[in-house]
Write a protein that holds these residues in place. Sequence first.
Motif, mmCIF file in Angstrom:
data_model
loop_
_atom_site.group_PDB
_atom_site.id
_atom_site.type_symbol
_atom_site.label_atom_id
_atom_site.label_comp_id
_atom_site.label_asym_id
_atom_site.label_seq_id
_atom_site.Cartn_x
_atom_site.Cartn_y
_atom_site.Cartn_z
ATOM 1 N N LEU A 212 26.898 35.658 39.564
ATOM 2 C CA LEU A 212 27.909 36.354 40.362
ATOM 3 C C LEU A 212 29.306 35.816 40.065
ATOM 4 C CD1 LEU A 212 26.205 36.769 43.851
ATOM 5 C CD2 LEU A 212 27.004 38.609 42.360
ATOM 6 N N GLY A 213 29.407 34.533 39.775
ATOM 7 C CA GLY A 213 30.714 33.970 39.411
ATOM 8 C C GLY A 213 31.259 34.612 38.150
ATOM 9 N N ARG A 214 30.375 34.865 37.182
ATOM 10 C CA ARG A 214 30.822 35.521 35.947
ATOM 11 C C ARG A 214 31.219 36.972 36.208
ATOM 12 N NH1 ARG A 214 26.331 35.291 32.177
ATOM 13 N NH2 ARG A 214 25.054 33.901 33.422
ATOM 14 N N VAL A 215 30.491 37.650 37.127
ATOM 15 C CA VAL A 215 30.873 39.016 37.509
ATOM 16 C C VAL A 215 32.273 39.022 38.107
ATOM 17 C CG1 VAL A 215 30.365 40.923 39.072
ATOM 18 C CG2 VAL A 215 28.496 39.801 37.838
ATOM 19 N N CYS A 216 32.543 38.076 39.004
ATOM 20 C CA CYS A 216 33.865 37.995 39.633
ATOM 21 C C CYS A 216 34.948 37.709 38.601
ATOM 22 C CB CYS A 216 33.866 36.922 40.723
ATOM 23 S SG CYS A 216 32.845 37.348 42.165
ATOM 24 N N ASP A 217 34.628 36.911 37.586
ATOM 25 C CA ASP A 217 35.603 36.639 36.526
ATOM 26 C C ASP A 217 35.942 37.908 35.745
ATOM 27 O OD1 ASP A 217 35.821 33.978 37.185
ATOM 28 O OD2 ASP A 217 34.394 33.280 35.660
ATOM 29 N N ASP A 254 38.775 34.945 47.896
ATOM 30 C CA ASP A 254 40.134 35.357 47.578
ATOM 31 C C ASP A 254 40.186 36.701 46.865
ATOM 32 O OD1 ASP A 254 38.803 33.961 45.397
ATOM 33 O OD2 ASP A 254 40.686 34.199 44.285
ATOM 34 N N LEU A 255 39.019 37.165 46.374
ATOM 35 C CA LEU A 255 39.001 38.355 45.522
ATOM 36 C C LEU A 255 38.845 39.645 46.314
ATOM 37 C CD1 LEU A 255 38.933 39.398 42.580
ATOM 38 C CD2 LEU A 255 36.455 39.047 42.606
#
Length: 368
Positions: A212-217, A254-255
Motif C-alpha cells: 500500500l505504501g508503494r501504491v500511495c507513492d 496526509d494524502l
Amino acid sequence: MKITLHTRMQDFGQMVDGITIELDQIAPALHPEDFRCTDCFYDIGASKPISGVKSVKAEGNALHLETDSFLYRTDFAVECVSPRLPVKIDKGSADKVELFHEKMFRPIMENGVRYRLYEPERTGPRPLILFLHGGGGSGEDNLLQLTDTVGAIKLAERLPDMYIMAPQAPAGGLSMDEMLARMMAKGDPYKVIVGSDPDNDKDDRGWNREYLGRVCDLIRAMIADGRVDAHRVYVIGMSMGGFGTIKAVSIAPDLFAACAPICPSMNGESYPILENFPDVPAYISSAYIDHQAGRHAYMLRAVQKLWDKGRRNIRYTLFTPEELEAYGIGITPGLSMKELYMENHNSWILVMHNEYGILDWMLSHRKP
C-alpha cells in the motif's frame, strides 16, 4: 470453432449477455428455441434462471447469440439442441472472455504494483479515487480487481471526470479458495481476532503495508507531475479492501481528503487502527449483519471511541434488511443464516448506488 463470451460488470458482478461462435464454414440459420440454457441465473443468489436465448444472428461464418444477462461465476451451460450445430458452451469451452468495460482502464505495472487506471479527459489536475478490491480480486493477472465486484467500473461510469486507480493486491501464491480453506481450518473464518494472527501478519499477500505504501507513492507521483489534484484524493474499498482503506489512511493520512470503508474486515490490525483513526473523514458502512455479529461490535466500539473524542467527521451506517432487499440482496429463497450473512456482504452495491449519499459525502471533502 472459436467461442467468445461477451460480458459486462453489473451490480451482481460479471455477467454474460452475448456469445459469438466462429465456424470454419458458413454459419447455419438457427433460432432462439434451438438453444437450451442451464444454470444461467440473473440474481445474486443464483436461484432465478433467465428465460433463454433472446436472439440468434448468422453473419458469414459467425453466429451471434444475445441473452438476458446471467452470472459468469456459476457453472452455466448454453447448449445447441439442433443437429445442425452440436455444441455446448460453458467456461471450459470458451476460447475468450471479453469484458466490455475493460477498455476503460489502462493496465500498468509500475513501482512493483499491478494496477488499472481510468484516465479522464483533462485540462488540469483532476481528483483521484483509489479503489481497493476484496479478497477475490487478488492475483497477478491485473484483471480480477475489475471483475471481482462492480466497484472500480461503477465508479468510472458514475464519475467520468475523475481518475480511478484500481491496484491488484498480491495473492501470495494462494487462491481465494485456498486462503478460505486455511482460515476455516482454524474454526470460524470470519472470527474477529484482536492480537497477533499469522494469516493477517503476512506481507506477501493482500493489502499489506509495504505494498500500500508503494501504491500511495504512485499517487504522489501523479500529483507531482500535475495530473492529480492534491486536495481531492480519496480511497474506498470493500471487505478486505475496506480493511485496506483503513490501513491506507493510517499509512498516508496526509494524502487522503476522505475515505469510505465498506464492510471492512476487523482483525488484530484493523481494529486498533480504526479506534485511533487519523484525522481523515471516514464513512463506514455495512449490512445490518455481515459474516458475523462480532465484526459489527468491534466497528461500533471503535467508532464510539472516536465520537467520544469529538470526531464529528466519522459516520457509520448499517443497511437494514429492507434496504438490502431493494437491491436484490437477502431475498434468495431457502437461505440458511450463514448464507444470508454471506449474501448481505454485498452491501457495497448500495454504496456504489450512492445510498445515504455516501459517495457524495466522501467527495464533498477537500484537503486544506
